[in-house]
Design a protein around this motif. Sequence first.
Motif, PDB file in Angstrom:
ATOM      1  N   LEU A 130       0.851  -1.189   0.000  1.00 53.29           N
ATOM      2  CA  LEU A 130       0.000   0.000   0.000  1.00 53.29           C
ATOM      3  C   LEU A 130       0.886   1.239   0.000  1.00 53.29           C
ATOM      4  O   LEU A 130       1.371   1.661   1.049  1.00 53.29           O
ATOM      5  N   PRO A 131       1.115   1.835  -1.164  1.00 53.14           N
ATOM      6  CA  PRO A 131       1.978   3.015  -1.213  1.00 53.14           C
ATOM      7  C   PRO A 131       1.303   4.215  -0.553  1.00 53.14           C
ATOM      8  O   PRO A 131       0.073   4.255  -0.402  1.00 53.14           O
ATOM      9  N   GLU A 132       2.091   5.185  -0.188  1.00 55.27           N
ATOM     10  CA  GLU A 132       1.538   6.428   0.345  1.00 55.27           C
ATOM     11  C   GLU A 132       0.626   7.034  -0.716  1.00 55.27           C
ATOM     12  O   GLU A 132       0.949   7.073  -1.897  1.00 55.27           O
ATOM     13  N   GLY A 133      -0.551   7.469  -0.307  1.00 59.08           N
ATOM     14  CA  GLY A 133      -1.509   8.028  -1.258  1.00 59.08           C
ATOM     15  C   GLY A 133      -2.462   7.011  -1.836  1.00 59.08           C
ATOM     16  O   GLY A 133      -3.331   7.358  -2.643  1.00 59.08           O
ATOM     17  N   SER A 134      -2.343   5.739  -1.439  1.00 63.51           N
ATOM     18  CA  SER A 134      -3.259   4.714  -1.938  1.00 63.51           C
ATOM     19  C   SER A 134      -4.695   5.067  -1.577  1.00 63.51           C
ATOM     20  O   SER A 134      -4.990   5.577  -0.489  1.00 63.51           O
ATOM     21  N   SER A 135      -5.605   4.762  -2.496  1.00 63.03           N
ATOM     22  CA  SER A 135      -7.031   5.016  -2.253  1.00 63.03           C
ATOM     23  C   SER A 135      -7.538   4.256  -1.035  1.00 63.03           C
ATOM     24  O   SER A 135      -8.531   4.659  -0.415  1.00 63.03           O
ATOM     25  N   VAL A 136      -6.872   3.164  -0.678  1.00 65.24           N
ATOM     26  CA  VAL A 136      -7.320   2.353   0.459  1.00 65.24           C
ATOM     27  C   VAL A 136      -7.380   3.187   1.738  1.00 65.24           C
ATOM     28  O   VAL A 136      -8.332   3.079   2.521  1.00 65.24           O
ATOM     29  N   PHE A 137      -6.382   4.047   1.954  1.00 63.38           N
ATOM     30  CA  PHE A 137      -6.354   4.847   3.184  1.00 63.38           C
ATOM     31  C   PHE A 137      -7.521   5.832   3.221  1.00 63.38           C
ATOM     32  O   PHE A 137      -8.159   6.004   4.265  1.00 63.38           O
ATOM     33  N   ARG A 138      -7.821   6.478   2.104  1.00 58.90           N
ATOM     34  CA  ARG A 138      -8.940   7.428   2.051  1.00 58.90           C
ATOM     35  C   ARG A 138     -10.260   6.709   2.280  1.00 58.90           C
ATOM     36  O   ARG A 138     -11.133   7.205   3.011  1.00 58.90           O
ATOM     37  N   ARG A 139     -10.416   5.549   1.681  1.00 56.59           N
ATOM     38  CA  ARG A 139     -11.672   4.820   1.807  1.00 56.59           C
ATOM     39  C   ARG A 139     -11.874   4.281   3.218  1.00 56.59           C
ATOM     40  O   ARG A 139     -13.000   4.258   3.719  1.00 56.59           O
ATOM     41  N   LEU A 140     -10.793   3.842   3.860  1.00 55.78           N
ATOM     42  CA  LEU A 140     -10.894   3.412   5.262  1.00 55.78           C
ATOM     43  C   LEU A 140     -11.283   4.582   6.156  1.00 55.78           C
ATOM     44  O   LEU A 140     -12.146   4.455   7.033  1.00 55.78           O
ATOM     45  N   LYS A 141     -10.665   5.721   5.915  1.00 54.82           N
ATOM     46  CA  LYS A 141     -10.939   6.911   6.738  1.00 54.82           C
ATOM     47  C   LYS A 141     -12.389   7.358   6.597  1.00 54.82           C
ATOM     48  O   LYS A 141     -13.034   7.761   7.568  1.00 54.82           O
ATOM     49  N   ARG A 142     -12.933   7.267   5.382  1.00 55.72           N
ATOM     50  CA  ARG A 142     -14.321   7.701   5.139  1.00 55.72           C
ATOM     51  C   ARG A 142     -15.340   6.630   5.505  1.00 55.72           C
ATOM     52  O   ARG A 142     -16.542   6.869   5.417  1.00 55.72           O
ATOM     53  N   GLY A 143     -14.863   5.432   5.871  1.00 51.94           N
ATOM     54  CA  GLY A 143     -15.774   4.355   6.236  1.00 51.94           C
ATOM     55  C   GLY A 143     -16.417   3.653   5.057  1.00 51.94           C
ATOM     56  O   GLY A 143     -17.397   2.924   5.221  1.00 51.94           O
ATOM     57  N   GLU A 144     -15.846   3.833   3.857  1.00 50.39           N
ATOM     58  CA  GLU A 144     -16.406   3.197   2.671  1.00 50.39           C
ATOM     59  C   GLU A 144     -16.071   1.710   2.624  1.00 50.39           C
ATOM     60  O   GLU A 144     -16.774   0.928   1.975  1.00 50.39           O
ATOM     61  N   ILE A 145     -14.972   1.324   3.265  1.00 46.46           N
ATOM     62  CA  ILE A 145     -14.597  -0.073   3.418  1.00 46.46           C
ATOM     63  C   ILE A 145     -14.127  -0.271   4.855  1.00 46.46           C
ATOM     64  O   ILE A 145     -13.782   0.697   5.543  1.00 46.46           O
ATOM     65  N   SER A 146     -14.119  -1.502   5.281  1.00 48.54           N
ATOM     66  CA  SER A 146     -13.668  -1.819   6.638  1.00 48.54           C
ATOM     67  C   SER A 146     -12.400  -2.659   6.574  1.00 48.54           C
ATOM     68  O   SER A 146     -12.049  -3.211   5.521  1.00 48.54           O
ATOM     69  N   LEU A 147     -11.718  -2.766   7.715  1.00 47.40           N
ATOM     70  CA  LEU A 147     -10.550  -3.651   7.785  1.00 47.40           C
ATOM     71  C   LEU A 147     -10.946  -5.084   7.442  1.00 47.40           C
ATOM     72  O   LEU A 147     -10.197  -5.804   6.784  1.00 47.40           O
ATOM     73  N   LYS A 148     -12.147  -5.469   7.870  1.00 48.45           N
ATOM     74  CA  LYS A 148     -12.630  -6.825   7.589  1.00 48.45           C
ATOM     75  C   LYS A 148     -12.779  -7.047   6.079  1.00 48.45           C
ATOM     76  O   LYS A 148     -12.446  -8.122   5.563  1.00 48.45           O
ATOM     77  N   ASP A 149     -13.292  -6.023   5.366  1.00 46.90           N
ATOM     78  CA  ASP A 149     -13.411  -6.119   3.911  1.00 46.90           C
ATOM     79  C   ASP A 149     -12.070  -6.468   3.271  1.00 46.90           C
ATOM     80  O   ASP A 149     -12.005  -7.182   2.264  1.00 46.90           O
ATOM     81  N   LEU A 150     -10.996  -5.917   3.857  1.00 41.28           N
ATOM     82  CA  LEU A 150      -9.661  -6.085   3.291  1.00 41.28           C
ATOM     83  C   LEU A 150      -8.907  -7.261   3.893  1.00 41.28           C
ATOM     84  O   LEU A 150      -7.759  -7.517   3.533  1.00 41.28           O
ATOM     85  N   GLY A 151      -9.544  -7.962   4.830  1.00 40.27           N
ATOM     86  CA  GLY A 151      -8.891  -9.098   5.463  1.00 40.27           C
ATOM     87  C   GLY A 151      -7.794  -8.681   6.424  1.00 40.27           C
ATOM     88  O   GLY A 151      -6.855  -9.445   6.675  1.00 40.27           O
ATOM     89  N   LEU A 152      -7.909  -7.453   6.993  1.00 40.50           N
ATOM     90  CA  LEU A 152      -6.881  -6.932   7.894  1.00 40.50           C
ATOM     91  C   LEU A 152      -7.390  -6.895   9.327  1.00 40.50           C
ATOM     92  O   LEU A 152      -8.589  -6.725   9.579  1.00 40.50           O
ATOM     93  N   GLU A 153      -6.457  -7.027  10.273  1.00 41.63           N
ATOM     94  CA  GLU A 153      -6.816  -6.953  11.689  1.00 41.63           C
ATOM     95  C   GLU A 153      -6.497  -5.591  12.279  1.00 41.63           C
ATOM     96  O   GLU A 153      -7.073  -5.202  13.291  1.00 41.63           O
ATOM     97  N   ARG A 154      -5.545  -4.860  11.666  1.00 40.29           N
ATOM     98  CA  ARG A 154      -5.191  -3.533  12.181  1.00 40.29           C
ATOM     99  C   ARG A 154      -4.955  -2.571  11.016  1.00 40.29           C
ATOM    100  O   ARG A 154      -4.743  -2.993   9.880  1.00 40.29           O
TER     101      ARG A 154
END
Length: 340
Positions: A130-154
């Motif tokens: 996950l490079p800096e600026g990845s859309s994943v960070f913005r989407r996690l912050k906005r609640g559009e996806i969850s850690l569970k969606d991504l298979g992550l624990e933290r």
Amino acid sequence: MGSVKDLEILKPPSERPGIGRFHFSDRYSVFDYGEMPDLLENKGKALCLLSAHFFELLEKEGIATHYIGVVEEGKAKRLDELSEPTNVMEVKLVHVHRPERRGDGYDYSIFQSLKGNFLIPLEIIYRNSLPEGSSVFRRLKRGEISLKDLGLERMPEPGQRMERPIVDFSTKLEDVDRYLSREEARRISGMSEEEFEALVKLTLKVDEIITRETEKAGIENEDGKIEVAFDENRELMLVDALGTPDECRFSFNGIEMSKEVLRRYYRNTDWYRRIEKSKGEEEWRKIVGKPPRLPEELKKAVEEMYMSACNEIVGRKFFDTPPMKDVMRKISEFMEVYDG
């Protein structure tokens, strides 16, 4: 077919797959704009040969694809039978059913009743880092996806290499691609839970094979995307193209080898600033106007990047071009200028 390759239909799909030929062009596209004003010499041949290389490897692993062969002298051949580079690939064709636009959204109800022989309306993305600026960070912050969606624990960190790849989803057949949660991706595609899990497993297997092969050339496979169809028996089948610098984010000695250098050049232009204001509006491409042409030295460096990547991943010198380490050094110098 699209902004970067053309489709020749030899036999249209019916209840069974048809037959067609992709003509990989030297065109390129950034920011969903469509065809840009320059051509990148030999890009089409390099992408065709790279994608063929991976389709043939995947078939050896027992993975179904729509690939028939690469075309030389009017005949479909295996890659090792070619006498010179080609930009034409013969493939099986499936139906493409587009969702119906309804107001601000799209109606995907047609996919609930389709049985087989059609394109699944998703781009499936694997992420190994996950490079800096990845859309994943913005989407996690906005609640559009969850850690569970991504298979992550933290919460992940920028630049983090994932212990296990993330599988992510976006739309494929809308005017502007948008990311989806796993449940929305499954729902709009009309897939059962079992089919969707098989799709995720297929994505991880493709990622594993591309990563293994690129590592042999000293290339890191950071992320990539695939497209998948149901064949006439409703079995998953890889389609389109894969394993290329256009479908993947590769890096070499920490230098990104993709269209990113072109994106960075354009981000410094007034044309890109108009895109930021207008993208998503009706006829936004007309509003932003024609993009500027590339500087000649940048254009040549990107052409060499595609050709050297093909030579070194496939393991055959199809193109007379400098070694990848020299090409990527030049790309890195351009990156520094545009970031400055």
